[in-house]
Design a protein around this motif. Structure first.
Motif, PDB file in Angstrom:
ATOM      1  N   LYS A 199       0.804  -1.227   0.000  1.00  0.00           N
ATOM      2  CA  LYS A 199       0.000   0.000   0.000  1.00  0.00           C
ATOM      3  C   LYS A 199       0.838   1.279   0.000  1.00  0.00           C
ATOM      4  CE  LYS A 199      -0.631   0.037   4.961  1.00  0.00           C
ATOM      5  NZ  LYS A 199      -1.526   0.342   6.070  1.00  0.00           N
ATOM      6  N   LEU A 200       2.074   1.209   0.510  1.00  0.00           N
ATOM      7  CA  LEU A 200       2.865   2.446   0.608  1.00  0.00           C
ATOM      8  C   LEU A 200       4.300   2.285   0.090  1.00  0.00           C
ATOM      9  CD1 LEU A 200       2.819   5.374   1.473  1.00  0.00           C
ATOM     10  CD2 LEU A 200       3.539   4.667   3.736  1.00  0.00           C
ATOM     11  N   SER A 201       5.110   1.529   0.798  1.00  0.00           N
ATOM     12  CA  SER A 201       6.482   1.305   0.323  1.00  0.00           C
ATOM     13  C   SER A 201       7.006   0.048   0.980  1.00  0.00           C
ATOM     14  CB  SER A 201       7.379   2.494   0.660  1.00  0.00           C
ATOM     15  OG  SER A 201       7.513   2.627   2.055  1.00  0.00           O
ATOM     16  N   ALA A 205      10.731  -0.458   7.861  1.00  0.00           N
ATOM     17  CA  ALA A 205      11.156   0.755   7.150  1.00  0.00           C
ATOM     18  C   ALA A 205      11.330   1.936   8.097  1.00  0.00           C
ATOM     19  CB  ALA A 205      10.158   1.099   6.052  1.00  0.00           C
ATOM     20  N   LEU A 206      10.737   1.868   9.272  1.00  0.00           N
ATOM     21  CA  LEU A 206      10.864   2.971  10.227  1.00  0.00           C
ATOM     22  C   LEU A 206      11.956   2.706  11.259  1.00  0.00           C
ATOM     23  CD1 LEU A 206       7.111   3.816  10.797  1.00  0.00           C
ATOM     24  CD2 LEU A 206       8.803   5.197   9.593  1.00  0.00           C
ATOM     25  N   ASP A 236      20.027   0.405   7.845  1.00  0.00           N
ATOM     26  CA  ASP A 236      18.737   1.010   8.182  1.00  0.00           C
ATOM     27  C   ASP A 236      17.623   0.228   7.493  1.00  0.00           C
ATOM     28  OD1 ASP A 236      17.360   2.865   5.933  1.00  0.00           O
ATOM     29  OD2 ASP A 236      19.534   2.801   5.654  1.00  0.00           O
ATOM     30  N   PHE A 274      14.840   0.934   6.031  1.00  0.00           N
ATOM     31  CA  PHE A 274      14.294   1.357   4.741  1.00  0.00           C
ATOM     32  C   PHE A 274      15.173   0.837   3.601  1.00  0.00           C
ATOM     33  CE2 PHE A 274      13.387   4.136   1.209  1.00  0.00           C
ATOM     34  CZ  PHE A 274      12.015   4.236   1.253  1.00  0.00           C
ATOM     35  N   THR A 275      16.484   0.982   3.774  1.00  0.00           N
ATOM     36  CA  THR A 275      17.419   0.522   2.741  1.00  0.00           C
ATOM     37  C   THR A 275      17.352  -0.993   2.595  1.00  0.00           C
ATOM     38  OG1 THR A 275      18.864   2.377   3.230  1.00  0.00           O
ATOM     39  CG2 THR A 275      19.852   0.532   2.055  1.00  0.00           C
ATOM     40  N   LEU A 282       1.647  -0.651  -6.204  1.00  0.00           N
ATOM     41  CA  LEU A 282       1.278   0.116  -5.004  1.00  0.00           C
ATOM     42  C   LEU A 282      -0.243   0.157  -4.926  1.00  0.00           C
ATOM     43  CD1 LEU A 282       3.723   3.165  -4.995  1.00  0.00           C
ATOM     44  CD2 LEU A 282       3.682   1.224  -3.430  1.00  0.00           C
ATOM     45  N   GLN A 300      -3.847  -0.664  -2.366  1.00  0.00           N
ATOM     46  CA  GLN A 300      -4.472  -0.995  -1.093  1.00  0.00           C
ATOM     47  C   GLN A 300      -5.513  -2.082  -1.367  1.00  0.00           C
ATOM     48  OE1 GLN A 300      -4.647   1.382   2.099  1.00  0.00           O
ATOM     49  NE2 GLN A 300      -5.205  -0.637   2.860  1.00  0.00           N
ATOM     50  N   ASP A 311      11.813   7.525  17.001  1.00  0.00           N
ATOM     51  CA  ASP A 311      11.577   8.915  17.375  1.00  0.00           C
ATOM     52  C   ASP A 311      12.310   9.352  18.643  1.00  0.00           C
ATOM     53  OD1 ASP A 311       9.803   9.085  15.226  1.00  0.00           O
ATOM     54  OD2 ASP A 311       8.171   8.285  16.427  1.00  0.00           O
ATOM     55  N   ARG A 360      10.475   9.322   4.264  1.00  0.00           N
ATOM     56  CA  ARG A 360      11.158   8.407   3.380  1.00  0.00           C
ATOM     57  C   ARG A 360      10.195   7.316   2.913  1.00  0.00           C
ATOM     58  NH1 ARG A 360      16.763   5.651   5.303  1.00  0.00           N
ATOM     59  NH2 ARG A 360      17.480   5.132   3.209  1.00  0.00           N
ATOM     60  N   ARG A 361       9.342   6.931   3.828  1.00  0.00           N
ATOM     61  CA  ARG A 361       8.436   5.830   3.532  1.00  0.00           C
ATOM     62  C   ARG A 361       7.373   6.214   2.500  1.00  0.00           C
ATOM     63  NH1 ARG A 361       5.488   1.796   7.584  1.00  0.00           N
ATOM     64  NH2 ARG A 361       4.280   3.607   8.108  1.00  0.00           N
ATOM     65  N   PRO A 382       8.496   6.763  -2.307  1.00  0.00           N
ATOM     66  CA  PRO A 382       8.278   6.003  -3.551  1.00  0.00           C
ATOM     67  C   PRO A 382       6.856   6.188  -4.093  1.00  0.00           C
ATOM     68  CG  PRO A 382       9.287   4.608  -1.861  1.00  0.00           C
ATOM     69  CD  PRO A 382       8.869   5.878  -1.186  1.00  0.00           C
ATOM     70  N   ALA A 383       5.861   6.190  -3.203  1.00  0.00           N
ATOM     71  CA  ALA A 383       4.475   6.376  -3.646  1.00  0.00           C
ATOM     72  C   ALA A 383       4.271   7.798  -4.162  1.00  0.00           C
ATOM     73  CB  ALA A 383       3.510   6.071  -2.502  1.00  0.00           C
ATOM     74  N   GLY A 425      -1.214   7.113   4.918  1.00  0.00           N
ATOM     75  CA  GLY A 425      -0.785   5.750   5.203  1.00  0.00           C
ATOM     76  C   GLY A 425      -0.675   4.836   3.995  1.00  0.00           C
ATOM     77  N   SER A 426      -1.099   5.315   2.844  1.00  0.00           N
ATOM     78  CA  SER A 426      -1.018   4.474   1.642  1.00  0.00           C
ATOM     79  C   SER A 426      -1.066   5.372   0.411  1.00  0.00           C
ATOM     80  CB  SER A 426      -2.190   3.499   1.595  1.00  0.00           C
ATOM     81  OG  SER A 426      -3.402   4.207   1.489  1.00  0.00           O
ATOM     82  N   LYS A 427      -0.686   4.788  -0.732  1.00  0.00           N
ATOM     83  CA  LYS A 427      -0.818   5.556  -1.968  1.00  0.00           C
ATOM     84  C   LYS A 427      -2.294   5.833  -2.231  1.00  0.00           C
ATOM     85  CE  LYS A 427      -0.008   5.762  -6.888  1.00  0.00           C
ATOM     86  NZ  LYS A 427      -1.374   5.462  -7.376  1.00  0.00           N
ATOM     87  N   ALA A 428      -3.140   4.865  -1.883  1.00  0.00           N
ATOM     88  CA  ALA A 428      -4.585   5.051  -2.068  1.00  0.00           C
ATOM     89  C   ALA A 428      -5.079   6.261  -1.266  1.00  0.00           C
ATOM     90  CB  ALA A 428      -5.329   3.785  -1.648  1.00  0.00           C
TER      91      ALA A 428
END
Lengths: 309, 107
Positions: free
Chosen positions: A37-39, A45-46, A61, A63-64, A82, A84, A140, B34-35, B38-39, B92-95
């Protein structure tokens, strides 16, 4: 319209478990698609630095690492979209996945949807996220260097977060609704001895106090009902994780916490449907156990596709 | 087309144009930023004909971020006719980004 395009395997979720399944599936010659849905990476990734994934002696890290897992799977022919997922039918042949980017069909489905941090459920919680409310000390924590933070929870992740924050923040106050930690013993000694860690036992957070951003929390004693205000700069909520299984709940067997019931074979109660990574019932949720699940799921899917069970 | 990095002057000029402008306020140290990157690049490809898709690094453009009221990142703001039409924090998403853009364009 021509015939339906049916993938051999669709992986839902592009974290380490998902992309490892995609890697193994693509290398086994299966037509494979990852819906993310995102990456790539999911929770990983966090994570600023992963030091317990073997092969990266200086850490890497999250994400990489995720991007590299994605590229590796794609090098062998796995596709990524990508999208949902909005609805699934896992009982039909082929299985149907309706998404924000259209409908996809597959002979086998790997669910690698992961988990997200559990929330306290207070009204201004999401509005304050990033403005004093946080769910990941490793992500964080650095923002609270020299400040006062509250950690909510009593399990392993709360204890680990409190330890990590004690090395960054000026003061750490751990708030737990019981009178002792649920965390494994290895955490108890170091936490009790840390000079800047205090404990507020038998207490729950009932309010997040704010002006422009978080200014403190209101605590309630679970026995006396007495309320106190605890000023702080940040609050880290470490009360466990919530598996992303809403879409599967009518079709798959879940345990009482909502995780998909599957053993080390990753097989669920439905033929051709596998659960990998954090979303599966398992004793240890780590990147290494997620990737292991991904490989196993493909092995089982190959047997299924060959007409076995 | 890739998302375009902008400074204050470029953004102020761009939002006066005919095309709506979508801006991602981000910083290199921000994991959530960063997350979504890409989207967001995918958004830049898909909406390139209808929108100017831009990025503002708030470390380099602190004044601009403050003027726009950006306190949390990543924040996406969609500008129409020279003014902010709507914003979304940490989609939270590309959607979710698609939905935000469509709704903001209709406002």
């Amino acid at each position: 319209m021509g015939e339906l395009h049916v993938y051999d395997m669709i992986v839902v979720g592009g974290g380490p478990g998902g992309y490892t399944a995609a890697l193994y599936a693509a290398r086994a010659g299966l037509r494979t698609l990852v819906l993310e849905k995102l990456s790539a990476g999911g929770q990983m990734a966090l994570t600023e630095r992963i030091d317990n994934y073997p092969g990266f002696e200086d850490g890497i890290d999250g994400f990489t690492l995720a991007e590299r897992m994605q590229q590796q799977a794609e090098r062998f022919g796995a596709g990524s979209v990508l999208a949902q997922v909005e609805r699934m039918d896992l009982t039909t042949e082929p299985k149907v996945l309706e998404t924000s980017e259209g409908t996809f069909y597959a002979k086998t489905v790997v669910l690698a949807t992961g988990a997200t941090p559990r929330e306290l459920g207070l009204s201004n919680e999401s509005a304050l996220t990033g403005r004093g409310v946080a769910y990941c000390a490793a992500c964080d924590g650095m923002r609270y260097k020299g400040k006062t933070v509250v950690v909510v929870g009593g399990g392993n992740s709360a204890a680990a977060d409190a330890m990590l924050l004690s090395r960054i923040a000026k003061k750490v106050i751990l708030v737990h609704r019981r009178d002792t930690l649920r965390a494994t013993k290895v955490y108890h000694g170091p936490l009790m001895q840390a000079e800047n860690v205090e404990f507020r036992w038998n207490s729950v957070v009932t309010e997040l106090l704010q002006e422009d951003k978080l200014t403190g929390v209101k605590l309630k004693d679970v026995h006396t009902g007495g309320e106190t205000v605890l000023p702080c700069d940040g609050v880290f909520i470490s009360i466990g994780r919530k598996p992303a299984t809403e879409l599967a709940q009518d079709q798959l067997k879940l345990d009482h916490n909502g995780y998909i019931m599957a053993d080390e074979t990753t097989k669920t109660n439905l033929p051709g449907v596998y659960a990998v990574g954090d979303v599966r019932t398992k004793p240890l949720r780590q990147v290494v156990t997620a990737v292991s699940d991904g490989a196993t799921a493909v092995h089982m899917a190959e047997e299924y596709l060959a007409g076995g069970i | 087309m890739a998302a375009i990095n902008m400074n204050k002057e470029q953004l102020q000029q761009m939002i006066q144009g005919d095309k709506p402008v979508l801006v991602d306020f981000w910083a290199p140290w921000c994991g959530y930023c960063r997350r979504i990157a890409p989207a967001y690049e995918k958004i830049a490809e898909e909406y390139g004909d209808r929108l100017v898709v831009a990025k503002v690094n708030i470390d380099e453009e602190a004044q601009l971020a403050e003027a726009e009221g950006v306190e949390v990142i990543p924040t996406l703001i969609l500008y129409k006719n020279g003014a902010a039409a709507d914003f979304v924090v940490n989609p939270g998403s590309k959607a979710a980004m698609d939905q935000f853009i469509q709704e903001a364009l209709e406002k």
